[in-house]
Design a protein around this motif. Structure first.
Motif, PDB file in Angstrom:
ATOM      1  N   LEU A  24     -12.999  -6.631   6.901  1.00 54.08           N
ATOM      2  CA  LEU A  24     -13.100  -6.515   5.444  1.00 54.08           C
ATOM      3  C   LEU A  24     -14.117  -5.454   5.036  1.00 54.08           C
ATOM      4  CD1 LEU A  24     -12.863 -10.234   4.250  1.00 54.08           C
ATOM      5  CD2 LEU A  24     -11.218  -8.386   3.866  1.00 54.08           C
ATOM      6  N   LYS A  25     -15.224  -5.382   5.757  1.00 49.88           N
ATOM      7  CA  LYS A  25     -16.240  -4.362   5.463  1.00 49.88           C
ATOM      8  C   LYS A  25     -15.680  -2.954   5.674  1.00 49.88           C
ATOM      9  CE  LYS A  25     -20.278  -7.161   6.554  1.00 49.88           C
ATOM     10  NZ  LYS A  25     -21.380  -7.388   7.497  1.00 49.88           N
ATOM     11  N   LEU A  27     -12.437  -2.056   5.571  1.00 50.45           N
ATOM     12  CA  LEU A  27     -11.454  -1.804   4.513  1.00 50.45           C
ATOM     13  C   LEU A  27     -12.153  -1.363   3.224  1.00 50.45           C
ATOM     14  CD1 LEU A  27      -9.021  -4.783   5.104  1.00 50.45           C
ATOM     15  CD2 LEU A  27      -8.392  -2.373   5.175  1.00 50.45           C
ATOM     16  N   GLU A  28     -13.230  -2.056   2.870  1.00 56.06           N
ATOM     17  CA  GLU A  28     -13.969  -1.706   1.656  1.00 56.06           C
ATOM     18  C   GLU A  28     -14.628  -0.330   1.804  1.00 56.06           C
ATOM     19  OE1 GLU A  28     -16.618  -4.997   0.943  1.00 56.06           O
ATOM     20  OE2 GLU A  28     -14.942  -6.352   0.548  1.00 56.06           O
ATOM     21  N   ARG A  29     -15.266  -0.089   2.953  1.00 58.78           N
ATOM     22  CA  ARG A  29     -15.931   1.198   3.177  1.00 58.78           C
ATOM     23  C   ARG A  29     -14.945   2.363   3.071  1.00 58.78           C
ATOM     24  NH1 ARG A  29     -17.193   2.534   9.120  1.00 58.78           N
ATOM     25  NH2 ARG A  29     -14.985   3.021   8.926  1.00 58.78           N
ATOM     26  N   ASP A  30     -13.748   2.178   3.644  1.00 57.75           N
ATOM     27  CA  ASP A  30     -12.736   3.248   3.655  1.00 57.75           C
ATOM     28  C   ASP A  30     -11.835   3.211   2.414  1.00 57.75           C
ATOM     29  OD1 ASP A  30     -13.832   4.037   6.034  1.00 57.75           O
ATOM     30  OD2 ASP A  30     -12.160   3.378   7.288  1.00 57.75           O
ATOM     31  N   ASN A  31     -12.234   2.399   1.440  1.00 54.36           N
ATOM     32  CA  ASN A  31     -11.533   2.340   0.161  1.00 54.36           C
ATOM     33  C   ASN A  31     -10.059   1.952   0.307  1.00 54.36           C
ATOM     34  OD1 ASN A  31     -11.732   2.474  -2.652  1.00 54.36           O
ATOM     35  ND2 ASN A  31     -10.885   4.547  -2.688  1.00 54.36           N
ATOM     36  N   TYR A  32      -9.761   1.134   1.300  1.00 54.75           N
ATOM     37  CA  TYR A  32      -8.390   0.664   1.539  1.00 54.75           C
ATOM     38  C   TYR A  32      -7.411   1.829   1.668  1.00 54.75           C
ATOM     39  CZ  TYR A  32     -10.132  -3.996   0.394  1.00 54.75           C
ATOM     40  OH  TYR A  32     -10.834  -5.174   0.386  1.00 54.75           O
ATOM     41  N   THR A  45      -2.616   4.115   0.445  1.00 60.72           N
ATOM     42  CA  THR A  45      -3.473   2.991   0.083  1.00 60.72           C
ATOM     43  C   THR A  45      -2.601   1.756  -0.089  1.00 60.72           C
ATOM     44  OG1 THR A  45      -5.112   2.180  -1.470  1.00 60.72           O
ATOM     45  CG2 THR A  45      -3.369   3.549  -2.389  1.00 60.72           C
ATOM     46  N   HIS A  48      -5.807  -2.438  -2.446  1.00 60.27           N
ATOM     47  CA  HIS A  48      -6.865  -3.413  -2.166  1.00 60.27           C
ATOM     48  C   HIS A  48      -6.346  -4.780  -1.749  1.00 60.27           C
ATOM     49  CE1 HIS A  48      -9.612  -0.450  -3.645  1.00 60.27           C
ATOM     50  NE2 HIS A  48      -8.895  -0.333  -4.727  1.00 60.27           N
ATOM     51  N   PRO A  50      -6.282  -7.092   1.247  1.00 61.11           N
ATOM     52  CA  PRO A  50      -6.863  -7.220   2.584  1.00 61.11           C
ATOM     53  C   PRO A  50      -6.040  -8.043   3.576  1.00 61.11           C
ATOM     54  CG  PRO A  50      -7.971  -8.688   1.064  1.00 61.11           C
ATOM     55  CD  PRO A  50      -6.965  -7.915   0.263  1.00 61.11           C
TER      56      PRO A  50
END
Length: 106
Positions: A24-25, A27-32, A45, A48, A50
């Motif tokens: 999850l971290k 995915l968030e860091r890479d902006n999905y 993309t 968002h 997950p």
């Protein structure tokens, strides 16, 4: 140090709480967004979402079977769309479709 050589060891790792949190971290860091598509000037993309089995995977840049010490290292992970992830691991043969006709005849 843990090993991730067998299918069972890998499955246990990918079902672990630690992996799910790291995923999850990442995915968030890479902006999905698929980072491989992005490098090639494309944007992929998944709005968002997950959920693991949709369209985005979190890929280990250095495989955990060879580098188990990097299994939970966020810098060793990036988001890839399923197509790019499968291509990296050569899971399916990516062949160009042959034309039904030979353009030279036309």
């Amino acid at each position: 140090m843990k090993e991730y050589k067998t299918k069972e060891q890998k499955l246990k790792f990918y079902k672990s709480k630690e992996w799910k949190q790291l995923r999850l971290k990442v995915l968030e860091r890479d902006n999905y967004e698929c980072q491989e598509c992005k490098r090639n000037g494309l944007v992929y993309t998944d709005n968002h979402n997950p959920d693991k089995h949709k369209r985005l995977d979190v890929d280990h840049l250095k495989e955990i079977e060879n580098f188990p010490e990097l299994a939970l290292d966020i810098d060793n992970c990036e988001v890839k769309c399923v197509k790019c992830h499968n291509k990296k691991h050569n899971r399916f043969k990516f062949k160009k479709k042959n034309n039904k006709w030979n353009d030279e005849k036309w």
